[in-house]
Write a protein that holds these residues in place. Structure first.
Motif, PDB file in Angstrom:
ATOM      1  N   LEU A 151     -19.428  38.575 -20.405  1.00  0.00           N
ATOM      2  CA  LEU A 151     -19.866  37.187 -20.385  1.00  0.00           C
ATOM      3  C   LEU A 151     -19.197  36.493 -19.206  1.00  0.00           C
ATOM      4  O   LEU A 151     -18.111  36.891 -18.773  1.00  0.00           O
ATOM      5  CB  LEU A 151     -19.491  36.450 -21.671  1.00  0.00           C
ATOM      6  N   ARG A 152     -19.853  35.460 -18.708  1.00  0.00           N
ATOM      7  CA  ARG A 152     -19.218  34.617 -17.698  1.00  0.00           C
ATOM      8  C   ARG A 152     -19.266  33.172 -18.161  1.00  0.00           C
ATOM      9  O   ARG A 152     -20.335  32.621 -18.418  1.00  0.00           O
ATOM     10  CB  ARG A 152     -19.898  34.749 -16.329  1.00  0.00           C
ATOM     11  N   LEU A 153     -18.092  32.577 -18.254  1.00  0.00           N
ATOM     12  CA  LEU A 153     -17.975  31.173 -18.617  1.00  0.00           C
ATOM     13  C   LEU A 153     -17.881  30.322 -17.356  1.00  0.00           C
ATOM     14  O   LEU A 153     -17.264  30.738 -16.370  1.00  0.00           O
ATOM     15  CB  LEU A 153     -16.734  30.949 -19.490  1.00  0.00           C
ATOM     16  N   SER A 154     -18.480  29.153 -17.424  1.00  0.00           N
ATOM     17  CA  SER A 154     -18.440  28.228 -16.297  1.00  0.00           C
ATOM     18  C   SER A 154     -17.810  26.918 -16.735  1.00  0.00           C
ATOM     19  O   SER A 154     -17.936  26.509 -17.892  1.00  0.00           O
ATOM     20  CB  SER A 154     -19.858  27.958 -15.775  1.00  0.00           C
ATOM     21  N   CYS A 155     -17.162  26.284 -15.781  1.00  0.00           N
ATOM     22  CA  CYS A 155     -16.514  25.007 -16.053  1.00  0.00           C
ATOM     23  C   CYS A 155     -16.743  24.121 -14.842  1.00  0.00           C
ATOM     24  O   CYS A 155     -16.349  24.493 -13.731  1.00  0.00           O
ATOM     25  CB  CYS A 155     -15.024  25.231 -16.301  1.00  0.00           C
ATOM     26  N   GLY A 156     -17.373  22.977 -15.047  1.00  0.00           N
ATOM     27  CA  GLY A 156     -17.694  22.089 -13.941  1.00  0.00           C
ATOM     28  C   GLY A 156     -17.114  20.705 -14.137  1.00  0.00           C
ATOM     29  O   GLY A 156     -16.870  20.269 -15.260  1.00  0.00           O
ATOM     30  N   THR A 157     -16.889  20.044 -13.034  1.00  0.00           N
ATOM     31  CA  THR A 157     -16.374  18.690 -13.067  1.00  0.00           C
ATOM     32  C   THR A 157     -16.846  17.939 -11.843  1.00  0.00           C
ATOM     33  O   THR A 157     -17.256  18.540 -10.861  1.00  0.00           O
ATOM     34  CB  THR A 157     -14.838  18.684 -13.116  1.00  0.00           C
ATOM     35  N   TRP A 158     -16.770  16.612 -11.935  1.00  0.00           N
ATOM     36  CA  TRP A 158     -17.191  15.804 -10.802  1.00  0.00           C
ATOM     37  C   TRP A 158     -16.010  15.156 -10.087  1.00  0.00           C
ATOM     38  O   TRP A 158     -16.196  14.387  -9.168  1.00  0.00           O
ATOM     39  CB  TRP A 158     -18.138  14.697 -11.296  1.00  0.00           C
ATOM     40  N   THR A 159     -14.808  15.468 -10.518  1.00  0.00           N
ATOM     41  CA  THR A 159     -13.665  14.835  -9.899  1.00  0.00           C
ATOM     42  C   THR A 159     -13.550  15.213  -8.433  1.00  0.00           C
ATOM     43  O   THR A 159     -13.741  16.361  -8.053  1.00  0.00           O
ATOM     44  CB  THR A 159     -12.361  15.207 -10.634  1.00  0.00           C
ATOM     45  N   ARG A 160     -13.233  14.207  -7.599  1.00  0.00           N
ATOM     46  CA  ARG A 160     -13.139  14.455  -6.166  1.00  0.00           C
ATOM     47  C   ARG A 160     -11.945  15.334  -5.827  1.00  0.00           C
ATOM     48  O   ARG A 160     -11.922  15.967  -4.784  1.00  0.00           O
ATOM     49  CB  ARG A 160     -13.027  13.130  -5.424  1.00  0.00           C
ATOM     50  N   GLU A 161     -10.963  15.357  -6.733  1.00  0.00           N
ATOM     51  CA  GLU A 161      -9.741  16.094  -6.441  1.00  0.00           C
ATOM     52  C   GLU A 161      -9.807  17.535  -6.910  1.00  0.00           C
ATOM     53  O   GLU A 161      -8.785  18.207  -7.009  1.00  0.00           O
ATOM     54  CB  GLU A 161      -8.544  15.408  -7.111  1.00  0.00           C
ATOM     55  N   PHE A 162     -10.989  18.041  -7.212  1.00  0.00           N
ATOM     56  CA  PHE A 162     -11.122  19.371  -7.814  1.00  0.00           C
ATOM     57  C   PHE A 162     -10.370  20.428  -7.030  1.00  0.00           C
ATOM     58  O   PHE A 162      -9.690  21.276  -7.619  1.00  0.00           O
ATOM     59  CB  PHE A 162     -12.598  19.749  -7.921  1.00  0.00           C
ATOM     60  N   ASP A 163     -10.485  20.427  -5.703  1.00  0.00           N
ATOM     61  CA  ASP A 163      -9.889  21.518  -4.927  1.00  0.00           C
ATOM     62  C   ASP A 163      -8.362  21.421  -4.842  1.00  0.00           C
ATOM     63  O   ASP A 163      -7.728  22.313  -4.271  1.00  0.00           O
ATOM     64  CB  ASP A 163     -10.502  21.602  -3.538  1.00  0.00           C
ATOM     65  N   SER A 164      -7.776  20.388  -5.392  1.00  0.00           N
ATOM     66  CA  SER A 164      -6.313  20.303  -5.452  1.00  0.00           C
ATOM     67  C   SER A 164      -5.781  20.647  -6.840  1.00  0.00           C
ATOM     68  O   SER A 164      -4.569  20.659  -7.054  1.00  0.00           O
ATOM     69  CB  SER A 164      -5.844  18.901  -5.063  1.00  0.00           C
ATOM     70  N   LEU A 165      -6.653  20.919  -7.770  1.00  0.00           N
ATOM     71  CA  LEU A 165      -6.254  21.165  -9.157  1.00  0.00           C
ATOM     72  C   LEU A 165      -6.217  22.653  -9.502  1.00  0.00           C
ATOM     73  O   LEU A 165      -7.107  23.404  -9.094  1.00  0.00           O
ATOM     74  CB  LEU A 165      -7.209  20.469 -10.117  1.00  0.00           C
ATOM     75  N   VAL A 166      -5.215  23.042 -10.233  1.00  0.00           N
ATOM     76  CA  VAL A 166      -5.153  24.375 -10.834  1.00  0.00           C
ATOM     77  C   VAL A 166      -6.115  24.385 -12.026  1.00  0.00           C
ATOM     78  O   VAL A 166      -6.149  23.436 -12.810  1.00  0.00           O
ATOM     79  CB  VAL A 166      -3.732  24.708 -11.303  1.00  0.00           C
ATOM     80  N   VAL A 167      -6.897  25.437 -12.143  1.00  0.00           N
ATOM     81  CA  VAL A 167      -7.761  25.597 -13.308  1.00  0.00           C
ATOM     82  C   VAL A 167      -7.168  26.670 -14.205  1.00  0.00           C
ATOM     83  O   VAL A 167      -6.931  27.805 -13.768  1.00  0.00           O
ATOM     84  CB  VAL A 167      -9.192  25.993 -12.911  1.00  0.00           C
ATOM     85  N   GLY A 168      -6.916  26.307 -15.425  1.00  0.00           N
ATOM     86  CA  GLY A 168      -6.418  27.252 -16.406  1.00  0.00           C
ATOM     87  C   GLY A 168      -7.472  27.519 -17.460  1.00  0.00           C
ATOM     88  O   GLY A 168      -8.344  26.686 -17.717  1.00  0.00           O
ATOM     89  N   TRP A 169      -7.403  28.697 -18.028  1.00  0.00           N
ATOM     90  CA  TRP A 169      -8.275  29.041 -19.154  1.00  0.00           C
ATOM     91  C   TRP A 169      -7.386  29.375 -20.355  1.00  0.00           C
ATOM     92  O   TRP A 169      -6.405  30.119 -20.215  1.00  0.00           O
ATOM     93  CB  TRP A 169      -9.179  30.223 -18.819  1.00  0.00           C
ATOM     94  N   PHE A 170      -7.754  28.842 -21.495  1.00  0.00           N
ATOM     95  CA  PHE A 170      -7.033  29.060 -22.736  1.00  0.00           C
ATOM     96  C   PHE A 170      -8.051  29.440 -23.808  1.00  0.00           C
ATOM     97  O   PHE A 170      -9.249  29.208 -23.649  1.00  0.00           O
ATOM     98  CB  PHE A 170      -6.290  27.790 -23.150  1.00  0.00           C
ATOM     99  N   ARG A 171      -7.561  29.986 -24.893  1.00  0.00           N
ATOM    100  CA  ARG A 171      -8.461  30.306 -25.999  1.00  0.00           C
ATOM    101  C   ARG A 171      -7.748  30.111 -27.319  1.00  0.00           C
ATOM    102  O   ARG A 171      -6.513  30.144 -27.397  1.00  0.00           O
ATOM    103  CB  ARG A 171      -8.978  31.742 -25.881  1.00  0.00           C
ATOM    104  N   GLN A 172      -8.556  29.897 -28.344  1.00  0.00           N
ATOM    105  CA  GLN A 172      -8.011  29.748 -29.691  1.00  0.00           C
ATOM    106  C   GLN A 172      -8.899  30.496 -30.662  1.00  0.00           C
ATOM    107  O   GLN A 172     -10.081  30.154 -30.832  1.00  0.00           O
ATOM    108  CB  GLN A 172      -7.905  28.280 -30.083  1.00  0.00           C
TER     109      GLN A 172
END
Length: 120
Positions: free
Chosen positions: A16-37
């Protein structure tokens, strides 16, 4: 505002491939983490990717099976999951941080979560 998609039900060994999108202008300065429960369990760190995509890290249980990537031009991040196992069944969340960290308390913005179910 963050949107996740791509969850679903697969048999063991599937992908499977999960996607995560956002409109924040600062996206390329943010670390993206993935978590699960998983049901009845606490939240577990899965992995993370740096803002420029040059660094990534994974928990041992998914290392070699899961890959995190990002497309900063589209403000999207992805979690590609191969050779899925029943123990990967969980709600998966993407999250964003200013820090390159595995600590969920450092992630201030979270997606809504998407269910992944792996049957044996």
């Amino acid at each position: 505002q963050y949107e996740e998609s791509g969850g679903g039900s697969v048999q063991a060994g599937g992908s499977l491939r999960l996607s995560c999108g956002t409109w924040t202008r600062e996206f390329d300065s943010l670390v993206v983490g993935w978590f699960r429960q998983a049901p009845g369990k606490g939240q577990e760190y899965v992995g993370r990717i740096s803002g420029d995509g040059e660094r990534s890290h994974y928990v041992d249980s998914v290392n070699g099976r899961f890959t995190i990537s990002r497309d900063n031009t589209k403000k999207m991040a992805f979690l590609t999951m191969n050779n899925l196992k029943p123990e990967d069944t969980a709600v998966y969340y993407c999250a964003f941080s200013q820090k390159y960290t595995a600590s969920n308390s450092d992630y201030k913005e979270w997606g809504q979560g998407t269910q992944v179910t792996v049957s044996s």
